[in-house]
Scaffold this motif. Sequence first.
Motif, mmCIF file in Angstrom:
data_model
loop_
_atom_site.group_PDB
_atom_site.id
_atom_site.type_symbol
_atom_site.label_atom_id
_atom_site.label_comp_id
_atom_site.label_asym_id
_atom_site.label_seq_id
_atom_site.Cartn_x
_atom_site.Cartn_y
_atom_site.Cartn_z
ATOM 1 N N ASN A 278 0.826 -1.214 0.000
ATOM 2 C CA ASN A 278 0.000 0.000 0.000
ATOM 3 C C ASN A 278 0.856 1.259 0.000
ATOM 4 O O ASN A 278 0.749 2.113 0.868
ATOM 5 N N ASP A 279 1.714 1.363 -0.987
ATOM 6 C CA ASP A 279 2.588 2.538 -1.148
ATOM 7 C C ASP A 279 3.468 2.788 0.074
ATOM 8 O O ASP A 279 3.730 3.935 0.426
ATOM 9 N N GLY A 280 3.885 1.732 0.732
ATOM 10 C CA GLY A 280 4.776 1.867 1.880
ATOM 11 C C GLY A 280 4.090 2.286 3.160
ATOM 12 O O GLY A 280 4.751 2.720 4.095
ATOM 13 N N THR A 281 2.760 2.162 3.234
ATOM 14 C CA THR A 281 2.063 2.574 4.448
ATOM 15 C C THR A 281 1.658 1.417 5.344
ATOM 16 O O THR A 281 1.220 1.639 6.459
ATOM 17 N N GLU A 282 1.786 0.179 4.870
ATOM 18 C CA GLU A 282 1.460 -0.972 5.712
ATOM 19 C C GLU A 282 2.603 -1.966 5.673
ATOM 20 O O GLU A 282 3.167 -2.256 4.622
ATOM 21 N N LEU A 283 2.940 -2.482 6.839
ATOM 22 C CA LEU A 283 3.968 -3.498 6.984
ATOM 23 C C LEU A 283 3.298 -4.715 7.605
ATOM 24 O O LEU A 283 2.699 -4.618 8.670
ATOM 25 N N ILE A 284 3.357 -5.833 6.900
ATOM 26 C CA ILE A 284 2.718 -7.065 7.353
ATOM 27 C C ILE A 284 3.822 -8.067 7.668
ATOM 28 O O ILE A 284 4.700 -8.317 6.842
ATOM 29 N N ILE A 285 3.770 -8.627 8.868
ATOM 30 C CA ILE A 285 4.740 -9.629 9.293
ATOM 31 C C ILE A 285 4.006 -10.956 9.412
ATOM 32 O O ILE A 285 2.956 -11.034 10.043
ATOM 33 N N TYR A 286 4.573 -11.998 8.799
ATOM 34 C CA TYR A 286 3.900 -13.296 8.852
ATOM 35 C C TYR A 286 4.904 -14.421 9.055
ATOM 36 O O TYR A 286 6.074 -14.298 8.757
ATOM 37 N N ASN A 287 4.378 -15.514 9.585
ATOM 38 C CA ASN A 287 5.147 -16.719 9.824
ATOM 39 C C ASN A 287 4.931 -17.630 8.635
ATOM 40 O O ASN A 287 3.810 -18.022 8.355
ATOM 41 N N ASP A 288 5.987 -17.991 7.934
ATOM 42 C CA ASP A 288 5.817 -18.813 6.741
ATOM 43 C C ASP A 288 6.274 -20.252 6.934
ATOM 44 O O ASP A 288 6.467 -20.969 5.974
ATOM 45 N N LYS A 289 6.421 -20.699 8.177
ATOM 46 C CA LYS A 289 6.862 -22.077 8.407
ATOM 47 C C LYS A 289 5.766 -23.085 8.151
ATOM 48 O O LYS A 289 5.861 -23.896 7.259
ATOM 49 N N ASP A 290 4.740 -23.074 8.968
ATOM 50 C CA ASP A 290 3.712 -24.104 8.880
ATOM 51 C C ASP A 290 2.338 -23.566 8.507
ATOM 52 O O ASP A 290 1.615 -24.191 7.745
ATOM 53 N N ASP A 291 1.986 -22.427 9.047
ATOM 54 C CA ASP A 291 0.607 -21.990 8.917
ATOM 55 C C ASP A 291 0.409 -20.678 8.175
ATOM 56 O O ASP A 291 -0.708 -20.251 7.985
ATOM 57 N N TYR A 292 1.475 -20.039 7.751
ATOM 58 C CA TYR A 292 1.378 -18.761 7.041
ATOM 59 C C TYR A 292 0.489 -17.770 7.783
ATOM 60 O O TYR A 292 -0.314 -17.072 7.193
ATOM 61 N N ALA A 293 0.643 -17.722 9.078
ATOM 62 C CA ALA A 293 -0.200 -16.857 9.899
ATOM 63 C C ALA A 293 0.361 -15.440 9.939
ATOM 64 O O ALA A 293 1.557 -15.242 10.117
ATOM 65 N N VAL A 294 -0.510 -14.462 9.781
ATOM 66 C CA VAL A 294 -0.117 -13.071 9.958
ATOM 67 C C VAL A 294 0.045 -12.834 11.454
ATOM 68 O O VAL A 294 -0.870 -13.098 12.230
ATOM 69 N N VAL A 295 1.223 -12.347 11.862
ATOM 70 C CA VAL A 295 1.461 -12.120 13.283
ATOM 71 C C VAL A 295 1.441 -10.641 13.653
ATOM 72 O O VAL A 295 1.343 -10.312 14.829
ATOM 73 N N ALA A 296 1.518 -9.754 12.661
ATOM 74 C CA ALA A 296 1.434 -8.319 12.972
ATOM 75 C C ALA A 296 1.124 -7.524 11.715
ATOM 76 O O ALA A 296 1.538 -7.886 10.617
ATOM 77 N N VAL A 297 0.412 -6.433 11.926
ATOM 78 C CA VAL A 297 0.167 -5.456 10.871
ATOM 79 C C VAL A 297 0.441 -4.085 11.473
ATOM 80 O O VAL A 297 -0.136 -3.709 12.493
ATOM 81 N N PHE A 298 1.362 -3.352 10.857
ATOM 82 C CA PHE A 298 1.687 -1.993 11.280
ATOM 83 C C PHE A 298 1.289 -1.043 10.162
ATOM 84 O O PHE A 298 1.396 -1.377 8.984
ATOM 85 N N ARG A 299 0.849 0.137 10.531
ATOM 86 C CA ARG A 299 0.473 1.152 9.550
ATOM 87 C C ARG A 299 1.249 2.439 9.839
ATOM 88 O O ARG A 299 1.319 2.889 10.983
ATOM 89 N N TRP A 300 1.829 3.014 8.800
ATOM 90 C CA TRP A 300 2.514 4.295 8.910
ATOM 91 C C TRP A 300 1.508 5.392 8.617
ATOM 92 O O TRP A 300 0.884 5.433 7.553
ATOM 93 N N VAL A 301 1.304 6.290 9.593
ATOM 94 C CA VAL A 301 0.374 7.409 9.449
ATOM 95 C C VAL A 301 1.229 8.655 9.199
ATOM 96 O O VAL A 301 1.762 9.263 10.124
ATOM 97 N N SER A 302 1.369 9.006 7.929
ATOM 98 C CA SER A 302 2.317 10.060 7.554
ATOM 99 C C SER A 302 1.927 11.443 8.070
ATOM 100 O O SER A 302 2.797 12.232 8.435
ATOM 101 N N GLU A 303 0.620 11.735 8.135
ATOM 102 C CA GLU A 303 0.239 13.071 8.611
ATOM 103 C C GLU A 303 0.592 13.286 10.078
ATOM 104 O O GLU A 303 0.825 14.410 10.499
ATOM 105 N N LYS A 304 0.647 12.222 10.862
ATOM 106 C CA LYS A 304 1.019 12.331 12.281
ATOM 107 C C LYS A 304 2.440 11.857 12.554
ATOM 108 O O LYS A 304 2.922 11.985 13.681
#
Length: 80
Positions: free
Chosen positions: A23-49
């Motif tokens: 998303n144009d560098g505004t979201e960072l998604i961290i996931y585990n790709d070993k067994d379950d491909y589970a998303v473990v975190a989602v961070f969002r960059w709020v540029s105006e703040k």
Amino acid sequence: MNHYHFGKYTVHVHSALSVFIGNDGTELIIYNDKDDYAVVAVFRWVSEKQILRVVNKWRLTFEHDSQNNVFIHYDPDYRY
């Protein structure tokens, strides 16, 4: 640890996790790709703040310092 520049932060992520920046560098998604491909975190960059917002986290902890570093702690051997 792998290092990613996201917003004005450097995010240090455990090497057992994979990262996708979208998303144009505004979201960072961290996931585990070993067994379950589970998303473990989602961070969002709020540029105006100029802040990093945690949208969701699971199976990890994190800390930050005054140098704009974010450290993601994850134990791949822990059975949740």
